[in-house]
Design an enzyme around this catalytic site. Sequence first.
Site, PDB file in Angstrom:
ATOM      1  N   ARG A   1     -31.763 -28.011 -36.936  1.00 37.27           N
ATOM      2  CA  ARG A   1     -32.183 -28.416 -35.586  1.00 37.27           C
ATOM      3  C   ARG A   1     -31.288 -29.519 -35.006  1.00 37.27           C
ATOM      4  O   ARG A   1     -30.995 -29.530 -33.828  1.00 37.27           O
ATOM      5  CB  ARG A   1     -33.638 -28.900 -35.616  1.00 37.27           C
ATOM      6  CG  ARG A   1     -34.647 -27.804 -35.847  1.00 37.27           C
ATOM      7  CD  ARG A   1     -36.060 -28.375 -35.850  1.00 37.27           C
ATOM      8  NE  ARG A   1     -36.405 -28.972 -34.564  1.00 37.27           N
ATOM      9  CZ  ARG A   1     -36.823 -28.297 -33.497  1.00 37.27           C
ATOM     10  NH1 ARG A   1     -36.974 -27.001 -33.576  1.00 37.27           N
ATOM     11  NH2 ARG A   1     -37.102 -28.918 -32.372  1.00 37.27           N
TER      12      ARG A   1
ATOM     13  N   ASP B   1     -34.666 -27.700 -22.574  1.00 40.44           N
ATOM     14  CA  ASP B   1     -35.457 -27.115 -23.659  1.00 40.44           C
ATOM     15  C   ASP B   1     -34.676 -26.031 -24.407  1.00 40.44           C
ATOM     16  O   ASP B   1     -33.841 -25.348 -23.829  1.00 40.44           O
ATOM     17  CB  ASP B   1     -36.735 -26.509 -23.046  1.00 40.44           C
ATOM     18  CG  ASP B   1     -37.790 -26.247 -24.102  1.00 40.44           C
ATOM     19  OD1 ASP B   1     -37.658 -26.768 -25.229  1.00 40.44           O
ATOM     20  OD2 ASP B   1     -38.739 -25.505 -23.809  1.00 40.44           O
ATOM     21  N   GLY B   2     -34.989 -25.895 -25.683  1.00 43.67           N
ATOM     22  CA  GLY B   2     -34.451 -24.761 -26.453  1.00 43.67           C
ATOM     23  C   GLY B   2     -33.394 -25.126 -27.474  1.00 43.67           C
ATOM     24  O   GLY B   2     -32.801 -24.234 -28.088  1.00 43.67           O
TER      25      GLY B   2
ATOM     26  N   HIS C   1     -29.470 -30.081 -31.221  1.00 42.90           N
ATOM     27  CA  HIS C   1     -29.478 -31.226 -30.297  1.00 42.90           C
ATOM     28  C   HIS C   1     -28.046 -31.673 -29.992  1.00 42.90           C
ATOM     29  O   HIS C   1     -27.722 -32.051 -28.866  1.00 42.90           O
ATOM     30  CB  HIS C   1     -30.282 -32.382 -30.895  1.00 42.90           C
ATOM     31  CG  HIS C   1     -31.745 -32.062 -31.039  1.00 42.90           C
ATOM     32  ND1 HIS C   1     -32.488 -31.522 -30.018  1.00 42.90           N
ATOM     33  CD2 HIS C   1     -32.604 -32.194 -32.087  1.00 42.90           C
ATOM     34  CE1 HIS C   1     -33.728 -31.332 -30.412  1.00 42.90           C
ATOM     35  NE2 HIS C   1     -33.822 -31.733 -31.677  1.00 42.90           N
TER      36      HIS C   1
ATOM     37  N   ARG D   1     -43.454 -24.628 -18.089  1.00 44.05           N
ATOM     38  CA  ARG D   1     -44.400 -25.753 -18.188  1.00 44.05           C
ATOM     39  C   ARG D   1     -43.725 -27.009 -17.686  1.00 44.05           C
ATOM     40  O   ARG D   1     -42.512 -27.147 -17.804  1.00 44.05           O
ATOM     41  CB  ARG D   1     -44.774 -25.994 -19.660  1.00 44.05           C
ATOM     42  CG  ARG D   1     -45.898 -25.198 -20.206  1.00 44.05           C
ATOM     43  CD  ARG D   1     -46.280 -25.729 -21.590  1.00 44.05           C
ATOM     44  NE  ARG D   1     -45.149 -25.771 -22.510  1.00 44.05           N
ATOM     45  CZ  ARG D   1     -44.655 -24.728 -23.149  1.00 44.05           C
ATOM     46  NH1 ARG D   1     -45.201 -23.536 -22.991  1.00 44.05           N
ATOM     47  NH2 ARG D   1     -43.616 -24.852 -23.960  1.00 44.05           N
TER      48      ARG D   1
ATOM     49  N   GLU E   1     -44.060 -37.715 -26.299  1.00 47.34           N
ATOM     50  CA  GLU E   1     -44.630 -36.837 -27.331  1.00 47.34           C
ATOM     51  C   GLU E   1     -43.617 -36.553 -28.451  1.00 47.34           C
ATOM     52  O   GLU E   1     -43.998 -36.228 -29.575  1.00 47.34           O
ATOM     53  CB  GLU E   1     -45.084 -35.504 -26.711  1.00 47.34           C
ATOM     54  CG  GLU E   1     -46.319 -35.608 -25.826  1.00 47.34           C
ATOM     55  CD  GLU E   1     -46.052 -36.289 -24.480  1.00 47.34           C
ATOM     56  OE1 GLU E   1     -44.899 -36.235 -23.988  1.00 47.34           O
ATOM     57  OE2 GLU E   1     -46.982 -36.913 -23.927  1.00 47.34           O
TER      58      GLU E   1
ATOM     59  N   ARG F   1     -34.476 -23.703 -30.901  1.00 46.88           N
ATOM     60  CA  ARG F   1     -34.370 -22.237 -31.008  1.00 46.88           C
ATOM     61  C   ARG F   1     -32.908 -21.794 -30.994  1.00 46.88           C
ATOM     62  O   ARG F   1     -32.524 -20.858 -31.673  1.00 46.88           O
ATOM     63  CB  ARG F   1     -35.155 -21.577 -29.855  1.00 46.88           C
ATOM     64  CG  ARG F   1     -36.634 -21.497 -30.151  1.00 46.88           C
ATOM     65  CD  ARG F   1     -37.437 -21.243 -28.929  1.00 46.88           C
ATOM     66  NE  ARG F   1     -37.519 -22.439 -28.096  1.00 46.88           N
ATOM     67  CZ  ARG F   1     -37.971 -22.457 -26.848  1.00 46.88           C
ATOM     68  NH1 ARG F   1     -38.369 -21.335 -26.280  1.00 46.88           N
ATOM     69  NH2 ARG F   1     -38.034 -23.581 -26.169  1.00 46.88           N
TER      70      ARG F   1
ATOM     71  N   LEU G   1     -22.731 -40.178  -8.275  1.00 46.14           N
ATOM     72  CA  LEU G   1     -23.882 -39.470  -8.866  1.00 46.14           C
ATOM     73  C   LEU G   1     -24.688 -40.478  -9.671  1.00 46.14           C
ATOM     74  O   LEU G   1     -24.115 -41.351 -10.326  1.00 46.14           O
ATOM     75  CB  LEU G   1     -23.382 -38.360  -9.816  1.00 46.14           C
ATOM     76  CG  LEU G   1     -24.467 -37.626 -10.619  1.00 46.14           C
ATOM     77  CD1 LEU G   1     -25.231 -36.654  -9.711  1.00 46.14           C
ATOM     78  CD2 LEU G   1     -23.867 -36.846 -11.790  1.00 46.14           C
TER      79      LEU G   1
ATOM     80  N   SER H   1     -39.172 -37.295 -24.949  1.00 43.62           N
ATOM     81  CA  SER H   1     -40.477 -37.545 -24.326  1.00 43.62           C
ATOM     82  C   SER H   1     -41.330 -38.466 -25.207  1.00 43.62           C
ATOM     83  O   SER H   1     -41.049 -38.640 -26.403  1.00 43.62           O
ATOM     84  CB  SER H   1     -41.213 -36.218 -24.106  1.00 43.62           C
ATOM     85  OG  SER H   1     -41.671 -35.716 -25.337  1.00 43.62           O
TER      86      SER H   1
END
Length: 312
Positions: free
Chosen positions: A101, A88-89, A105, A262, A135, A92, A199, A133
């Site tokens: 933005r 996340d972030g 990413h 969250r 969403e 920002r 991995l 996601s």
Amino acid sequence: MTGGGPDPLEDLLGLEASEARAALEAMGLRVRQVEADPSPPRPEAAGERRAVRIRRTGEGECELMTAQRAQPSPSAARGPVHVAIIMDGNGRWARQHGLPRALGHRAGVRALRPVVRACPDLGIKVLTVYGFSTENWSRPPMEVTALMHLLVEFLRREVEELHRQGVRLMTIGDRSALPEEAREELGRAIERTAGNERLTLCLALSYGGRDEMVRAIRRLARRVRAGELEPEAIGEAEVTQALDTAGLPDPDLIIRCSGEQRISNFLLWQCAYAEFWAPDVYWPDFTPEHLRRAVETFAQRERRFGGLRTDG
Ligand code: FPP
């Protein structure tokens, strides 16, 4: 929040010292190599030093700090086998740097590389990252398109390197919702890396925990309808097997960057006993050092899985 933009030199973190040095010299940089730990290297660790910090010290020169490769410590047995990260972030971070933005990413993709590379040394066998996601489809079309392009670019550019590192790639989520180009690249990447065992890098794409459960319930319902399964025979193991993560251990540690606390529809069934860690750093500034700290914090926690403390 602190930290500058991603630097290509960061891609070399975690490499063997000699490999990192060669790459820096190939970039035309003069390299001053320093040791992070002043103690003499253990004889058995000769050739096991790795790059832990690289910084530019002037025009055409840099400092390469090396340290002994992490050895399994007594607490390593208690380290997380499966780490899952909510990256996340990015947005920002971009705003903080006055960038669009999409560049946040892009910086996020860059941050992934050294983190993946650091996992095996920390005893991590599975790394799941929340890339997109269910969403996220509601974001502006331009941002969705940029994320899908980044995914394709990431796969084209990184798969051979991941393969070289012994990384097996897999996805969870509704892959059928992704653009055709992304599906094709994913198919190729998964096939190429299928035999690797060092991995497992699991990309959560078009993923939502509730959506995954709905699809799992449908799978089970179809088996019941076909007469293969009695409803009474459905237990936790059957549900676990019907999820996208079938075959993976549950996550031991979930990290969410940017200080938010969250779960955001991530691994809802699987996170039942996961430990949670939320560092106050935007994902593009997250480094292997943060991951090491997360693993260290995890090792100090007492996991009781609903039982009692071991000391009574
Ligand atoms: C959250 O930041 C991040 C995402 C929605 C996407 C994460 C994607 C990447 C790191 C790049 C693509 C991934 C792969 C695997 C190629 P945000 O945009 O919600 O940030 P904000 O909350 O600061 O706005």
